[in-house]
Motif scaffolding. Sequence first.
Motif, PDB file in Angstrom:
ATOM      1  N   ARG A   1       0.792  -6.397 -11.269  1.00  0.00           N
ATOM      2  CA  ARG A   1       0.106  -7.719 -11.761  1.00  0.00           C
ATOM      3  C   ARG A   1      -0.658  -7.510 -12.888  1.00  0.00           C
ATOM      4  NH1 ARG A   1      -1.022  -8.843  -5.678  1.00  0.00           N
ATOM      5  NH2 ARG A   1       0.534  -9.868  -5.193  1.00  0.00           N
ATOM      6  N   ARG A   2      -1.256  -6.442 -13.236  1.00  0.00           N
ATOM      7  CA  ARG A   2      -2.053  -6.373 -14.302  1.00  0.00           C
ATOM      8  C   ARG A   2      -1.252  -6.179 -15.519  1.00  0.00           C
ATOM      9  NH1 ARG A   2      -4.208  -0.166 -13.960  1.00  0.00           N
ATOM     10  NH2 ARG A   2      -2.178   1.132 -14.465  1.00  0.00           N
ATOM     11  N   TYR A   3      -0.063  -6.264 -15.592  1.00  0.00           N
ATOM     12  CA  TYR A   3       0.918  -6.234 -17.073  1.00  0.00           C
ATOM     13  C   TYR A   3       1.437  -7.690 -17.097  1.00  0.00           C
ATOM     14  CZ  TYR A   3       0.176  -1.365 -16.892  1.00  0.00           C
ATOM     15  OH  TYR A   3      -0.267   0.051 -17.072  1.00  0.00           O
ATOM     16  N   GLU A   4       1.349  -8.343 -16.058  1.00  0.00           N
ATOM     17  CA  GLU A   4       1.824  -9.739 -15.864  1.00  0.00           C
ATOM     18  C   GLU A   4       1.573 -10.763 -17.196  1.00  0.00           C
ATOM     19  OE1 GLU A   4       2.270 -13.604 -12.788  1.00  0.00           O
ATOM     20  OE2 GLU A   4       2.250 -11.430 -11.933  1.00  0.00           O
ATOM     21  N   ALA A   5       0.088 -10.531 -17.572  1.00  0.00           N
ATOM     22  CA  ALA A   5      -0.346 -11.530 -18.361  1.00  0.00           C
ATOM     23  C   ALA A   5       0.583 -11.160 -20.117  1.00  0.00           C
ATOM     24  CB  ALA A   5      -1.807 -11.433 -18.541  1.00  0.00           C
TER      25      ALA A   5
ATOM     26  N   ASP B   1      -5.405   3.715 -11.105  1.00  0.00           N
ATOM     27  CA  ASP B   1      -6.450   2.835 -10.844  1.00  0.00           C
ATOM     28  C   ASP B   1      -6.546   2.921  -9.553  1.00  0.00           C
ATOM     29  OD1 ASP B   1      -7.066   0.113 -10.008  1.00  0.00           O
ATOM     30  OD2 ASP B   1      -6.817  -0.443 -11.914  1.00  0.00           O
ATOM     31  N   LEU B   2      -7.734   3.284  -9.156  1.00  0.00           N
ATOM     32  CA  LEU B   2      -8.165   3.783  -7.942  1.00  0.00           C
ATOM     33  C   LEU B   2      -8.117   2.222  -6.822  1.00  0.00           C
ATOM     34  CD1 LEU B   2     -11.217   6.208  -8.416  1.00  0.00           C
ATOM     35  CD2 LEU B   2      -8.661   6.632  -7.859  1.00  0.00           C
ATOM     36  N   GLN B   3      -8.713   1.119  -7.477  1.00  0.00           N
ATOM     37  CA  GLN B   3      -8.610   0.093  -6.753  1.00  0.00           C
ATOM     38  C   GLN B   3      -7.143  -0.459  -6.371  1.00  0.00           C
ATOM     39  OE1 GLN B   3     -11.408  -1.847  -5.328  1.00  0.00           O
ATOM     40  NE2 GLN B   3      -9.519  -2.977  -4.191  1.00  0.00           N
ATOM     41  N   SER B   4      -6.327  -0.093  -7.263  1.00  0.00           N
ATOM     42  CA  SER B   4      -4.841  -0.641  -6.986  1.00  0.00           C
ATOM     43  C   SER B   4      -4.497   0.395  -6.034  1.00  0.00           C
ATOM     44  CB  SER B   4      -3.869  -0.785  -8.248  1.00  0.00           C
ATOM     45  OG  SER B   4      -4.663  -1.728  -8.996  1.00  0.00           O
TER      46      SER B   4
ATOM     47  N   VAL C   1       1.439   9.622  -4.447  1.00  0.00           N
ATOM     48  CA  VAL C   1       2.453   8.759  -4.927  1.00  0.00           C
ATOM     49  C   VAL C   1       2.007   7.552  -5.394  1.00  0.00           C
ATOM     50  CG1 VAL C   1       4.674   7.190  -4.696  1.00  0.00           C
ATOM     51  CG2 VAL C   1       4.184   9.667  -3.699  1.00  0.00           C
ATOM     52  N   SER C   2       0.723   6.990  -4.343  1.00  0.00           N
ATOM     53  CA  SER C   2      -0.043   5.720  -4.848  1.00  0.00           C
ATOM     54  C   SER C   2      -0.654   5.820  -5.997  1.00  0.00           C
ATOM     55  CB  SER C   2      -0.855   5.504  -3.596  1.00  0.00           C
ATOM     56  OG  SER C   2      -1.970   6.289  -3.617  1.00  0.00           O
TER      57      SER C   2
ATOM     58  N   LEU D   1      -2.575  -0.534  -2.427  1.00  0.00           N
ATOM     59  CA  LEU D   1      -1.122  -0.135  -2.102  1.00  0.00           C
ATOM     60  C   LEU D   1      -1.176   0.681  -1.005  1.00  0.00           C
ATOM     61  CD1 LEU D   1       1.767   0.020  -3.010  1.00  0.00           C
ATOM     62  CD2 LEU D   1       1.218   1.937  -4.430  1.00  0.00           C
ATOM     63  N   LEU D   2      -2.194   1.405  -0.598  1.00  0.00           N
ATOM     64  CA  LEU D   2      -2.235   2.255   0.455  1.00  0.00           C
ATOM     65  C   LEU D   2      -2.635   1.329   1.861  1.00  0.00           C
ATOM     66  CD1 LEU D   2      -4.000   5.288  -0.696  1.00  0.00           C
ATOM     67  CD2 LEU D   2      -1.592   5.175  -0.050  1.00  0.00           C
ATOM     68  N   ILE D   3      -3.535   0.404   1.866  1.00  0.00           N
ATOM     69  CA  ILE D   3      -3.940  -0.489   2.690  1.00  0.00           C
ATOM     70  C   ILE D   3      -3.312  -1.652   2.970  1.00  0.00           C
ATOM     71  CG2 ILE D   3      -5.994  -1.757   3.672  1.00  0.00           C
ATOM     72  CD1 ILE D   3      -6.382   1.023   3.697  1.00  0.00           C
TER      73      ILE D   3
END
Length: 125
Positions: free
Chosen positions: A8-12, A103-106, A95-96, A110-112
């Motif tokens: 999503r962060r690359y979508e823009a 990116d720790l939040q991403s 892997v995440s 992904l994990l949760i």
Amino acid sequence: KSKVDMMRRYEASFEEEDFLVTLIFESYWDVPNPAPGLDKDSQELPVILNGHSALEQGWHLLTRYHAVKPREEDYQSLRAIFPEVASCPDHIIHVSLQLTNFDLQSARDLLIHGPMKDWWYSISN
């Protein structure tokens, strides 16, 4: 944009007119170090993996060839900032972090909330 799977962060910054995909297919015998069980002289077809086995093999190959490997501090930081992933195995965190470019939040999301949750959360909790 709805037909391309991207972070999503690359979508823009994605421009449909400039988008091009090139696929290069290689025979497994042309790969310098093929996956275990693949032999160019063999008449047998390679094993097709499904489900958890396929995912595990994919993680193994991704972590083997990915250019950037997490440091121990990366695992510790993710677990310290997000205690809800404290029981997640290192190889899944590995892997995440790679899939999210560290990116720790991403990686946490992904994990949760992502498909990786099914592979560790119910076992660890």
